[in-house]
Design a protein around this motif. Structure first.
Motif, PDB file in Angstrom:
ATOM      1  N   GLU A 272      11.131  10.323   2.345  1.00  0.00           N
ATOM      2  CA  GLU A 272      10.544   9.102   1.798  1.00  0.00           C
ATOM      3  C   GLU A 272      11.061   7.892   2.563  1.00  0.00           C
ATOM      4  N   LEU A 273      10.135   7.017   2.928  1.00  0.00           N
ATOM      5  CA  LEU A 273      10.490   5.818   3.669  1.00  0.00           C
ATOM      6  C   LEU A 273      10.775   4.669   2.710  1.00  0.00           C
ATOM      7  N   PRO A 274      11.610   3.712   3.126  1.00  0.00           N
ATOM      8  CA  PRO A 274      11.793   2.511   2.311  1.00  0.00           C
ATOM      9  C   PRO A 274      10.465   1.824   2.053  1.00  0.00           C
ATOM     10  N   SER A 275      10.353   1.178   0.912  1.00  0.00           N
ATOM     11  CA  SER A 275       9.077   0.611   0.478  1.00  0.00           C
ATOM     12  C   SER A 275       8.487  -0.346   1.498  1.00  0.00           C
TER      13      SER A 275
ATOM     14  N   ILE B  53       0.842  -1.192   0.000  1.00  0.00           N
ATOM     15  CA  ILE B  53       0.000   0.000   0.000  1.00  0.00           C
ATOM     16  C   ILE B  53       0.882   1.248   0.000  1.00  0.00           C
ATOM     17  N   ASP B  54       0.462   2.266  -0.746  1.00  0.00           N
ATOM     18  CA  ASP B  54       1.179   3.526  -0.763  1.00  0.00           C
ATOM     19  C   ASP B  54       0.851   4.307   0.505  1.00  0.00           C
ATOM     20  N   LEU B  55       1.878   4.632   1.288  1.00  0.00           N
ATOM     21  CA  LEU B  55       1.659   5.279   2.578  1.00  0.00           C
ATOM     22  C   LEU B  55       1.072   6.672   2.420  1.00  0.00           C
ATOM     23  N   THR B  56       1.566   7.431   1.439  1.00  0.00           N
ATOM     24  CA  THR B  56       1.046   8.794   1.242  1.00  0.00           C
ATOM     25  C   THR B  56      -0.434   8.767   0.878  1.00  0.00           C
ATOM     26  N   GLU B  57      -0.806   7.859  -0.033  1.00  0.00           N
ATOM     27  CA  GLU B  57      -2.216   7.742  -0.405  1.00  0.00           C
ATOM     28  C   GLU B  57      -3.058   7.298   0.787  1.00  0.00           C
ATOM     29  N   GLN B  58      -2.518   6.383   1.596  1.00  0.00           N
ATOM     30  CA  GLN B  58      -3.258   5.903   2.760  1.00  0.00           C
ATOM     31  C   GLN B  58      -3.455   7.015   3.783  1.00  0.00           C
TER      32      GLN B  58
ATOM     33  N   VAL C  80       9.047  -0.584   4.746  1.00  0.00           N
ATOM     34  CA  VAL C  80       8.651   0.135   5.959  1.00  0.00           C
ATOM     35  C   VAL C  80       7.323   0.848   5.735  1.00  0.00           C
ATOM     36  N   ALA C  81       7.192   1.551   4.598  1.00  0.00           N
ATOM     37  CA  ALA C  81       5.957   2.276   4.285  1.00  0.00           C
ATOM     38  C   ALA C  81       4.765   1.330   4.194  1.00  0.00           C
ATOM     39  N   THR C  82       4.988   0.165   3.612  1.00  0.00           N
ATOM     40  CA  THR C  82       3.907  -0.806   3.464  1.00  0.00           C
ATOM     41  C   THR C  82       3.405  -1.287   4.822  1.00  0.00           C
ATOM     42  N   GLN C  83       4.326  -1.621   5.720  1.00  0.00           N
ATOM     43  CA  GLN C  83       3.929  -2.106   7.043  1.00  0.00           C
ATOM     44  C   GLN C  83       3.195  -1.025   7.829  1.00  0.00           C
ATOM     45  N   LEU C  84       3.697   0.199   7.798  1.00  0.00           N
ATOM     46  CA  LEU C  84       3.044   1.276   8.543  1.00  0.00           C
ATOM     47  C   LEU C  84       1.696   1.644   7.922  1.00  0.00           C
ATOM     48  N   ALA C  85       1.582   1.554   6.602  1.00  0.00           N
ATOM     49  CA  ALA C  85       0.305   1.861   5.949  1.00  0.00           C
ATOM     50  C   ALA C  85      -0.775   0.875   6.375  1.00  0.00           C
ATOM     51  N   ALA C  86      -0.402  -0.394   6.522  1.00  0.00           N
ATOM     52  CA  ALA C  86      -1.377  -1.395   6.966  1.00  0.00           C
ATOM     53  C   ALA C  86      -1.861  -1.095   8.384  1.00  0.00           C
ATOM     54  N   VAL C  87      -0.939  -0.699   9.275  1.00  0.00           N
ATOM     55  CA  VAL C  87      -1.316  -0.341  10.645  1.00  0.00           C
ATOM     56  C   VAL C  87      -2.189   0.908  10.637  1.00  0.00           C
TER      57      VAL C  87
END
Length: 247
Positions: free
Chosen positions: A152-155, A124-129, A157-164
């Motif tokens: 910008e976060l590593p891909s 998931i894209d963190l910015t969009e989320q 890392v961004a994916t895991q935080l976006a899910a949370v």
């Protein structure tokens, strides 16, 4: 009753009746306002829950449409090739083998494309989320403050935080009567931290009651060296996720 009190106290019967009536009307108005306000709170809570369900349903429909578009053509051609191979099996084994081989290649291609599609949804894209969660909360009447990452976060890392973040935002709508929510990212040495706080949480809220999804995410983060913690104090619920920063 007011007349008896007036006679007993020597005051005007009309004044006593007026006073009694005024007090009765006042009490009725106060009670009516309380009932109206309670109904308003219930309707607002139902509206928040309905909006959260609508967002989830729209995402499921979007994913279903993408999968249908991806697999529909491939499966149709595979079915035709398989049918052709079955018809030619006895009369023309060579053509039947070619048709079966083409069906096999198409199936492999469809599987590869499906895996890429699912992988893209998981990442998931963190910015969009962040934008989506903030918009949904604000449209539900929740004041939302966002402090995004400094860079910008590593891909991964961004994916895991976006899910949370997605799960935490859903919980704000479903399990609280929040008036405000704050989403903040901080970056330290080799660690990125995301903290989501909101008011309106029940005093008895715990991580178990709050979300089965958060428990699952906590297990996933632990498996990658991260951590997810939740706490509730004075009606404020906090979700804190830390993820190691991968270069």
């Amino acid at each position: 009753m007011s007349g008896a009190v007036a006679v007993f106290t020597g005051t005007s019967v009309g004044r006593s009746a007026l006073l009694t009536g005024s007090v009765g009307v006042g009490i009725a108005l106060v009670n009516g306002f309380q009932v109206w306000f309670w109904r308003l709170l219930v309707q607002a809570e139902q509206g928040r829950a309905a909006q959260a369900r609508l967002v989830a349903a729209q995402e499921r429909l979007r994913f279903a449409a993408d999968v249908h578009d991806l697999l529909g053509h491939h499966l149709t051609v595979i079915a035709l090739k398989s049918e052709l191979a079955a018809r030619l099996a006895s009369d023309d084994p060579v053509r039947a083998g070619r048709a079966a081989g083409e069906a096999q290649r198409l199936a492999a291609t469809a599987l590869s494309e499906l895996r890429r599609t699912v992988h893209g949804y998981r990442r998931i894209d963190l910015t969009e989320q962040l934008t989506a969660v903030a918009e949904v909360l604000r449209s539900s009447g929740v004041r939302c403050t966002v402090v995004p990452p400094a860079g910008e976060l590593p891909s991964e890392v961004a994916t895991q935080l976006a899910a949370v973040l997605r799960e935490a935002g859903t919980n704000v709508l479903r399990h609280s009567r929040a008036g405000w929510c704050r989403i903040e990212f901080t970056q330290e040495d080799q660690v990125t931290r995301m903290i989501v706080t909101n008011d309106g949480a029940p005093d008895t809220a715990t991580s178990d009651r709050h979300s089965h999804g958060l428990r699952g995410l906590a297990e996933r983060l632990t498996g990658t060296g991260g951590q997810l913690r939740t706490r509730c104090a004075d009606g404020v619920f906090t979700v804190e996720a830390t993820v190691p920063t991968v270069a």
